[in-house]
Design an enzyme around this catalytic site. Sequence first.
Site, mmCIF file in Angstrom:
data_model
loop_
_atom_site.group_PDB
_atom_site.id
_atom_site.type_symbol
_atom_site.label_atom_id
_atom_site.label_comp_id
_atom_site.label_asym_id
_atom_site.label_seq_id
_atom_site.Cartn_x
_atom_site.Cartn_y
_atom_site.Cartn_z
ATOM 1 N N GLY A 92 0.708 -1.614 -0.531
ATOM 2 C CA GLY A 92 0.210 -0.491 0.085
ATOM 3 C C GLY A 92 1.003 1.194 0.004
ATOM 4 N N GLY A 93 0.388 2.188 1.015
ATOM 5 C CA GLY A 93 1.158 3.511 0.644
ATOM 6 C C GLY A 93 0.051 4.434 0.204
ATOM 7 N N TRP A 94 0.215 5.634 0.392
ATOM 8 C CA TRP A 94 -0.405 7.474 -0.280
ATOM 9 C C TRP A 94 -0.797 6.815 -1.658
ATOM 10 C CZ3 TRP A 94 -3.454 10.705 1.659
ATOM 11 C CH2 TRP A 94 -3.558 11.574 1.586
ATOM 12 N N THR A 95 -1.747 6.933 -2.076
ATOM 13 C CA THR A 95 -2.198 6.724 -3.853
ATOM 14 C C THR A 95 -2.298 5.335 -3.982
ATOM 15 O OG1 THR A 95 0.123 7.134 -4.710
ATOM 16 C CG2 THR A 95 -1.145 8.739 -4.239
ATOM 17 N N ASP A 129 3.115 -6.083 6.187
ATOM 18 C CA ASP A 129 2.378 -4.640 7.095
ATOM 19 C C ASP A 129 1.954 -4.003 5.877
ATOM 20 O OD1 ASP A 129 2.422 -2.069 8.992
ATOM 21 O OD2 ASP A 129 3.442 -0.764 7.211
ATOM 22 N N ASP A 131 -1.182 -0.492 4.556
ATOM 23 C CA ASP A 131 -0.660 0.644 4.641
ATOM 24 C C ASP A 131 -1.481 0.917 3.401
ATOM 25 O OD1 ASP A 131 -0.222 3.262 4.729
ATOM 26 O OD2 ASP A 131 1.802 3.069 4.364
ATOM 27 N N GLU A 133 -4.122 3.939 3.249
ATOM 28 C CA GLU A 133 -4.692 4.683 2.944
ATOM 29 C C GLU A 133 -5.695 5.743 2.264
ATOM 30 O OE1 GLU A 133 -0.859 7.099 3.620
ATOM 31 O OE2 GLU A 133 0.528 5.434 3.672
ATOM 32 N N TYR A 134 -6.639 5.932 3.471
ATOM 33 C CA TYR A 134 -7.286 5.155 4.385
ATOM 34 C C TYR A 134 -8.608 4.437 3.898
ATOM 35 C CZ TYR A 134 -3.677 8.386 5.680
ATOM 36 O OH TYR A 134 -2.405 9.080 6.638
ATOM 37 N N MET A 208 1.498 6.639 12.041
ATOM 38 C CA MET A 208 1.812 7.720 11.431
ATOM 39 C C MET A 208 1.771 9.295 11.928
ATOM 40 S SD MET A 208 1.247 5.900 7.734
ATOM 41 C CE MET A 208 -0.654 5.902 8.111
ATOM 42 N N TYR A 210 2.952 11.624 12.091
ATOM 43 C CA TYR A 210 3.329 12.798 11.163
ATOM 44 C C TYR A 210 2.890 13.212 9.595
ATOM 45 C CZ TYR A 210 5.401 8.103 9.356
ATOM 46 O OH TYR A 210 5.287 6.790 8.573
ATOM 47 N N ASP A 211 3.511 14.353 8.937
ATOM 48 C CA ASP A 211 2.520 14.683 8.675
ATOM 49 C C ASP A 211 1.032 15.150 8.669
ATOM 50 O OD1 ASP A 211 4.691 13.614 6.468
ATOM 51 O OD2 ASP A 211 3.019 12.104 5.783
ATOM 52 N N TRP A 351 9.966 6.530 9.204
ATOM 53 C CA TRP A 351 9.877 6.314 8.267
ATOM 54 C C TRP A 351 11.020 8.089 7.890
ATOM 55 C CZ3 TRP A 351 7.369 3.841 4.334
ATOM 56 C CH2 TRP A 351 7.869 5.021 2.602
#
Length: 370
Positions: A92-95, A129, A131, A133-134, A208, A210-211, A351
Amino acid sequence: MRRLPTLLCATLCIGLFAAAATAATPYRIIGYITHRDPAQDQDIGKINTLIFATTRIVDGRVSLDPAGAARLQKVIALKANHPQLKVEISVGGWTVGGFSEAASTPASRRIFADSAAQLVADQHADGLDVDWEYPGHHESGIHSSPHDRANFTLLLKAIRTSLDRVGAAHGRTGANHYTLSIAAADGPFVSGIDIHAVARYLDWFNLMTYDFVNAMTPTTGHHTGLYASKYAPADARTTRRAVRQFLAAGVPPRKLVIGVAFYGREFADVNPLHHGLYQPYGHFAGTHAWPQLLTDYINKNGYVRYWDARAKAPWLWNAKTHSFISYDDPRSIAAKAAFVKARHLGGIMYWEQSLDPSDTLLDAIWHDLH
């Protein structure tokens, strides 16, 4: 008995001490990693788990292309000299989309879960893991559904079942079972997760923290602050508030691992009040890795370092250019480590490995948790 040269003996003793101390500490140190840098190998003994980022979802299956598999195997190879090290595979991850669709039916969940577990086994990794989002959100441009909240719990249940089944076939049971974690945000971004329900399937949560401020937020601020600044709005996201949110949902403290950022976030054309802290800005100016912050920004080229004693966080302000940078440093890491210890949390994750090539921030995490 033949005596080792003094320098060699000292080096070996330091290495053995670091490995023993890491094994003995009740706190996890977890790092996301995209590729192996041999220059950082000497400090791998300070890390409990490396999470390889990242795989994607192709036709509902967790997939890793040949180039990614080659990078992963270089990370897996670290275990030969560091048998205590665990390596998870992140999906996963952003986008990165495909989660909502994969979680939507019993059949699609089984396909996703079985492919993930088989990938872990085939790559000789130690866990997965997730990830996403979201769940229930589409800010990153991915598909979402009102059913994501319930389906996410069912997806994690399916993954846990598949990991246990495949793990048993490979002798991975009991304390050596394949692990399952998720990368989770806080505040409104966790509304699509039944935190209490998913906790039973997870070994830990990677929070997470952060951000908190970014290109989509209206003001500057501490992007990875521990506590709320006196200038922060009432609903400002902080590490403490994230932890309290998950604890209130019934997550055991030891399953919460808070995040540290090995990078800073810069904002330009910032209102100068309070040296730019929690002020409107013209545009987001990008991210800077820790080495770049040291070389070009921290008390250099017009950027002055300030410390927020209430938030336990540093920031940089350039009065001439009206530029603002938020970041983590050894002092804020020390505060986070003390927070972890005081609340008996699971540890600290970060990260990302390559953003701290000298391991300055990793060393700070390790030192402060010991």
